[in-house]
Enzyme design. Structure first.
Site, PDB file in Angstrom:
ATOM      1  N   PHE A 168       7.933  13.256  -5.412  1.00  0.00           N
ATOM      2  CA  PHE A 168       7.209  13.251  -4.137  1.00  0.00           C
ATOM      3  C   PHE A 168       7.903  12.288  -3.187  1.00  0.00           C
ATOM      4  O   PHE A 168       8.122  11.121  -3.524  1.00  0.00           O
ATOM      5  CB  PHE A 168       5.748  12.819  -4.310  1.00  0.00           C
ATOM      6  CG  PHE A 168       4.990  12.872  -3.012  1.00  0.00           C
ATOM      7  CD1 PHE A 168       4.462  14.065  -2.549  1.00  0.00           C
ATOM      8  CD2 PHE A 168       4.844  11.733  -2.227  1.00  0.00           C
ATOM      9  CE1 PHE A 168       3.792  14.128  -1.325  1.00  0.00           C
ATOM     10  CE2 PHE A 168       4.169  11.797  -1.007  1.00  0.00           C
ATOM     11  CZ  PHE A 168       3.644  12.993  -0.558  1.00  0.00           C
TER      12      PHE A 168
ATOM     13  N   LYS B  65       4.584   1.691   1.579  1.00  0.00           N
ATOM     14  CA  LYS B  65       3.321   1.330   0.919  1.00  0.00           C
ATOM     15  C   LYS B  65       3.023  -0.177   0.928  1.00  0.00           C
ATOM     16  O   LYS B  65       2.514  -0.665   1.919  1.00  0.00           O
ATOM     17  CB  LYS B  65       3.275   1.943  -0.482  1.00  0.00           C
ATOM     18  CG  LYS B  65       3.125   3.483  -0.396  1.00  0.00           C
ATOM     19  CD  LYS B  65       2.525   4.126  -1.621  1.00  0.00           C
ATOM     20  CE  LYS B  65       2.010   5.519  -1.355  1.00  0.00           C
ATOM     21  NZ  LYS B  65       2.991   6.597  -1.412  1.00  0.00           N
TER      22      LYS B  65
ATOM     23  N   ASP C  81      13.905   6.070  -4.273  1.00  0.00           N
ATOM     24  CA  ASP C  81      12.660   6.006  -3.510  1.00  0.00           C
ATOM     25  C   ASP C  81      11.742   4.996  -4.206  1.00  0.00           C
ATOM     26  O   ASP C  81      11.165   5.287  -5.250  1.00  0.00           O
ATOM     27  CB  ASP C  81      12.021   7.398  -3.447  1.00  0.00           C
ATOM     28  CG  ASP C  81      10.711   7.398  -2.657  1.00  0.00           C
ATOM     29  OD1 ASP C  81      10.179   6.310  -2.377  1.00  0.00           O
ATOM     30  OD2 ASP C  81      10.225   8.500  -2.325  1.00  0.00           O
TER      31      ASP C  81
END
Ligand SMILES: *Cc1c(COP(=O)(O)O)cnc(C)c1O
Length: 395
Positions: free
Chosen positions: A138, A252, A223
């Site tokens: 993702f 995040k 990532d």
């Protein structure tokens, strides 16, 4: 307004792209959230791995308030006073060479893709390069990030997506090898897959991918948007594998609630990729966002946040393992640090998540059948015990 009215007004005016749980959060303190009815919830979701420091951290809040009074935004046409510090802290923690600030994870992925393509373009003058991404990955919802997200369900209705993307199986080096061609410019992966179901990379896999990249001058993009910022017990998950990326994405927990992301490049990539005119963003790295990044790094140091992760994570693992042994509907645990998943079998994971909310516990799901635990990084062993109690009520 009461909670029903908040929900109705939301659904009336906000595009329905989320099936939201029927709870309206109003405030937070430490590792607890509180809804508009005053009910408290132990938070093992942290706003999807964002609020690492917990809620209401005074130093963090004051730093933001001070910056609001000074200056919130200028633009990237000028220098400001908070970006240099924030960038230096990312560079120091990661050992990367240069940083570009963004507003989100997906925007960091976009930048990483562009940097990799530009690097390859400068090398061979061609404009048909390919990127290898992983199944069950993702990387975000914008068209570029979606194109490297290995989940056909998210992609289908939005085709045609960005071309030149091939998919391989995570933790399967042969399948990566099989996708490499003369045109491959980058391999992108999460060192610990998050949304796909909490799958940590095997060390041999990351080492093998790195070797392939070095042999063929392919850039390696990690990532770290979910697994970075201390979550797995080091600043960035790759640091535990001893495998360095050429480009790293972050978001995040980077601003702990202020929307900010970044991508960082090593020296080789920074020297020969994006230049003025190639890339930009209006908000990215504005004084307010960078004040948040800066104070987050300071607090990680002064509150020994990463030490806490390494202290509490083994306890969380032990407690989750005990639950897996005790309950037939829990099949296995996997994860790294305070990024843990428990596989649910024979019943829908969403039901457990809902039931947990009723019992005053926020947990998340990941993939189709995994309960995900990504608590604030400041939790204690007592918080783990309380979580287990509330989770058992929900099983
Ligand atoms: C959340 C996430 C993204 C997307 O970040 P947004 O801020 O939602 O755009 C990308 N990659 C990973 C690994 C993520 O967990």
């Amino acid at each position: 307004m009461n909670s029903k009215q908040y929900m109705e007004l939301t659904e009336q005016n906000v595009l329905h792209t989320y099936n939201r749980f029927p709870v309206v959060f109003e405030k937070g303190s430490g590792v607890y959230l509180e809804d508009v009815d005053g009910k408290k919830y132990l938070d093992f979701g942290a706003g999807i791995a964002v609020f690492a420091l917990g809620y209401g951290n005074e130093t963090y809040n004051n730093a933001l308030k001070n910056q609001i009074d000074k200056l919130i935004h200028t633009s990237n046409l000028y220098y400001n006073t908070t970006m240099p510090e924030a960038a230096a802290k990312i560079v120091k923690a990661s050992g990367m060479d240069k940083v570009f600030f963004t507003n989100s994870g997906t925007e960091s992925i976009e930048g990483a893709i562009k940097a990799a393509r530009k690097y390859a373009y400068l090398r061979d003058g061609k404009a048909d390069h390919e990127i290898i991404a992983m199944n069950h990955s993702f990387h975000g919802r914008s068209v570029g990030a979606l194109s490297v997200t290995g989940n056909p369900h998210y992609q289908e209705a939005f085709k045609p997506l960005m071309g030149g993307v091939k998919f391989a199986d995570f933790n399967d080096l042969e399948s990566v090898k099989a996708q490499i061609t003369e045109k491959t410019c980058a391999i992108i992966l999460e060192p610990v897959q998050g949304e796909g179901g909490i799958y940590p990379a095997e060390p041999e896999f990351l080492q093998g991918v790195k070797k392939l990249c070095e042999e063929k001058d392919i850039l390696l993009i990690f990532d770290e948007i979910q697994c970075g910022m201390g979550r797995t017990g080091s600043w960035f998950a790759w640091q535990q594998y001893g495998v360095e990326p050429d480009i790293m994405t972050c978001a995040k927990a980077l601003g702990c609630g202020v929307p900010v992301g970044a991508f960082a490049l090593n020296e080789k990539t920074a020297r020969a990729s994006l230049v003025p005119g190639d890339h930009g963003t209006t908000y990215g790295g504005n004084p307010f966002a960078c004040a948040a990044v800066s104070v987050v790094f300071d607090l990680f140091e002064s509150q020994k946040v990463i030490e806490n992760v390494n202290k509490v994570a083994p306890y969380l693992e032990k407690k989750l393992d005990e639950l897996v042994a005790k309950y037939d509907c829990l099949a296995a645990r996997r994860g790294k640090g305070l990024m843990q998943g428990v596989v649910v079998s024979g019943r829908p994971v969403g039901g457990i998540v809902s039931k947990a909310l009723e019992n005053g516990l926020v947990v998340l799901s990941a993939g189709s059948d995994v309960l995900r635990f990504v608590p604030p990084l400041v939790i204690t062993e007592a918080d783990v015990d309380e979580m287990v109690k509330r989770l058992e009520l929900s099983l």
